[in-house]
Design an enzyme around this catalytic site. Structure first.
Site, PDB file in Angstrom:
ATOM      1  N   HIS A   1       0.849  -1.201  -0.066  1.00  0.00           N
ATOM      2  CA  HIS A   1      -0.085  -0.176  -0.021  1.00  0.00           C
ATOM      3  C   HIS A   1       0.850   1.368   0.027  1.00  0.00           C
ATOM      4  O   HIS A   1       1.622   1.591   1.032  1.00  0.00           O
ATOM      5  CB  HIS A   1      -0.882  -0.002   1.255  1.00  0.00           C
ATOM      6  CG  HIS A   1      -1.742  -1.085   1.328  1.00  0.00           C
ATOM      7  ND1 HIS A   1      -3.189  -1.126   0.610  1.00  0.00           N
ATOM      8  CD2 HIS A   1      -1.832  -2.308   1.855  1.00  0.00           C
ATOM      9  CE1 HIS A   1      -3.526  -2.348   0.785  1.00  0.00           C
ATOM     10  NE2 HIS A   1      -2.859  -3.090   1.495  1.00  0.00           N
TER      11      HIS A   1
ATOM     12  N   HIS B   1      -9.144 -10.489  -0.447  1.00  0.00           N
ATOM     13  CA  HIS B   1      -9.089 -10.053   1.168  1.00  0.00           C
ATOM     14  C   HIS B   1     -10.226 -10.979   1.552  1.00  0.00           C
ATOM     15  O   HIS B   1     -11.504 -10.528   1.451  1.00  0.00           O
ATOM     16  CB  HIS B   1      -9.377  -8.532   1.004  1.00  0.00           C
ATOM     17  CG  HIS B   1      -9.404  -8.274   2.661  1.00  0.00           C
ATOM     18  ND1 HIS B   1      -8.195  -7.586   3.118  1.00  0.00           N
ATOM     19  CD2 HIS B   1     -10.357  -7.785   3.419  1.00  0.00           C
ATOM     20  CE1 HIS B   1      -8.531  -7.107   4.263  1.00  0.00           C
ATOM     21  NE2 HIS B   1      -9.604  -7.570   4.622  1.00  0.00           N
TER      22      HIS B   1
ATOM     23  N   ASP C   1       2.244  -7.028   2.664  1.00  0.00           N
ATOM     24  CA  ASP C   1       0.986  -6.163   2.840  1.00  0.00           C
ATOM     25  C   ASP C   1       1.694  -4.792   3.669  1.00  0.00           C
ATOM     26  O   ASP C   1       1.105  -4.314   4.824  1.00  0.00           O
ATOM     27  CB  ASP C   1       0.073  -6.932   3.818  1.00  0.00           C
ATOM     28  CG  ASP C   1      -1.078  -6.184   4.020  1.00  0.00           C
ATOM     29  OD1 ASP C   1      -1.317  -5.244   3.217  1.00  0.00           O
ATOM     30  OD2 ASP C   1      -2.123  -6.593   5.021  1.00  0.00           O
TER      31      ASP C   1
ATOM     32  N   HIS D   1       1.104   3.919   8.464  1.00  0.00           N
ATOM     33  CA  HIS D   1       0.297   4.860   9.083  1.00  0.00           C
ATOM     34  C   HIS D   1       1.166   6.172   9.635  1.00  0.00           C
ATOM     35  O   HIS D   1       2.045   5.876   9.937  1.00  0.00           O
ATOM     36  CB  HIS D   1      -0.680   4.255   9.852  1.00  0.00           C
ATOM     37  CG  HIS D   1      -1.877   3.220   9.314  1.00  0.00           C
ATOM     38  ND1 HIS D   1      -2.636   3.700   8.246  1.00  0.00           N
ATOM     39  CD2 HIS D   1      -1.897   1.867   9.241  1.00  0.00           C
ATOM     40  CE1 HIS D   1      -3.398   2.563   8.026  1.00  0.00           C
ATOM     41  NE2 HIS D   1      -2.845   1.451   8.472  1.00  0.00           N
TER      42      HIS D   1
END
Length: 426
Positions: free
Chosen positions: A62, A179, A305, A309
């Protein structure tokens, strides 16, 4: 420009090569691989004592851009990938705007050309806006350069919609990365269900949250003939169902993340949301099953993955209110060596298979091999180097890792993309 890599332990799963060789690279391609190469080169890397693998490929990252650049950008995420030994990565579609049109696929690729030292293989959304209602035009996105479909971060709960998406994917030879998380069973869950969650007063996430959707989607893949790829498997049930599906002829592949084969729910310090992720850390029996699945070939790939953040999103005093996810690109190699290769779960050649060759096969791209004539995407690793993971040294914007301060073995020494050294350790 000529680059020569000398006397490394070359690990090429495609040819089953595991031996000491030299590699000569010219104009971005491998031109010679032999026990000893006498030709001169502009740059020489002495790889004695090091693994020399096909460039690592991460099927699941991501990078947050566009829309969430405060967490990560394509530039910072790609720099983290290069430092972690990855020559290619697959950014997921859950950005803002969502990557759900050919125009967005082209935008990601153009941005990558401008700022990324590694190859980007963008993933498109299964449904528009990740809303789970209307399937996207997969054929058009594939024509624009999309490598796979995924609703990652969410599950398409409407089985009819997902079946339609799988039918479309099968018709266009597109892998769907799944997912598996039942949103109705999940509600409010923050940690694997059991004594730990109960003692902390948290709503538990049972095995069934993952296993119910895994079972449903395997059945849908069997019906439609689609290639289904199970993302971030975390339960013994997922491994068992993947094994049975493959035996039944379902076109299925699966991945596991380093945190899921390294940590259990019991390792979570009270209140530390750097250990909060989706799916959650499970119990010791699940970790054992994941390792056995990797060893036996039921789980095809190791992915990170990578989910950066901000500090604020991971430091809420209420554990359940923190964002899910950890960064993983810069710790994957050391965790695989420390937790799988050194204990004997995987051989070094199998490590290269899980982190490079099989991911390339899953994507259907010409990569993952050390072969004369192929693009020189190469990762060089010192398997014996010992160091302590320090989040403050990450190239990623994210510092949300449960592995800060952990002593590990295995260090990326160089990452080479199209014959160019894009990262080299000091």
């Amino acid at each position: 420009m000529r680059l020569k890599i000398t006397q490394g332990r070359v690990l090429d799963p495609a040819s089953k090569t595991d031996g000491i060789y030299d590699i000569l690279v010219e104009d971005g391609r491998i031109v010679k691989l032999d026990t000893q190469i006498e030709e001169e080169a502009d740059q020489v890397i002495d790889a004695s004592g090091f693994y020399v693998m096909p460039g690592l490929i991460d099927l699941h990252v991501h990078f947050r851009e566009p829309g969430f650049e405060y967490k990560e950008t394509i530039a910072t995420g790609s720099a983290a990938a290069a430092k972690g030994g990855f020559t290619g990565v697959c950014p997921m579609a859950n950005t803002n705007p969502v990557v759900d049109t050919p125009e967005m696929i082209r935008w990601i690729l153009k941005k990558g050309e401008e700022v990324s030292p590694v190859h980007l293989y963008p993933i498109g959304a299964v449904t528009y806006g990740l809303k789970g209602e209307q399937i996207t035009d997969a054929a058009a996105m594939k024509a624009a350069g999309m490598c796979a479909l995924s609703e990652d971060g969410k599950t398409v709960m409407d089985a009819r919609v997902y079946r339609d998406a799988l039918r479309q994917a099968a018709a266009n030879d597109i892998v769907v990365m799944d997912h598996c998380e039942d949103a109705n069973l999940l509600k409010g869950g923050a940690m694997h269900a059991g004594k730990k969650a109960d003692s902390l007063g948290l709503i538990g996430i049972s095995h069934a949250v993952e296993d119910v959707i895994t079972a449903r989607d395997i059945l849908l893949a069997k019906e439609t003939g689609a290639h289904l790829h199970l993302c971030h498997c975390s339960t013994a049930g997922s491994v068992r169902m993947a094994r049975e599906a493959k035996e039944d002829g379902v076109h299925l592949t699966a991945e596991v993340c380093p945190h899921h084969f390294t940590l259990t729910v019991e390792d979570i310090p009270e209140g530390d949301a750097n250990f909060k992720m989706a799916p959650p850390l499970r119990d010791a029996a699940d970790v054992q099953a994941l390792k056995e699945g990797l060893r036996d070939g039921i789980i095809d790939a190791i992915s990170t993955d990578h989910a950066p953040h901000s500090v604020e999103e991971k430091t809420n005093p209420e554990f359940a209110k923190n964002a899910n996810g950890i960064v993983g690109l810069e710790t994957a190699v050391s965790l695989v060596i420390s937790e799988l290769v050194e204990p004997g779960w995987l051989t070094p050649l199998q490590m290269a298979e899980k982190m490079s060759y099989r991911p390339a096969q899953i994507l259907g791209i010409e990569a993952g091999e050390l072969k004369v004539g192929r693009a020189a995407d190469i990762t060089i690793i010192d398997p014996s180097a010992e160091y302590v993971i320090d989040k403050n040294t990450f190239a990623s914007k994210g510092r949300n890792t449960p592995f800060h301060g952990r002593k590990v073995h295995g260090c990326v020494m160089a990452t080479i993309v199209d014959g160019k050294v894009v990262y080299q350790a000091e």
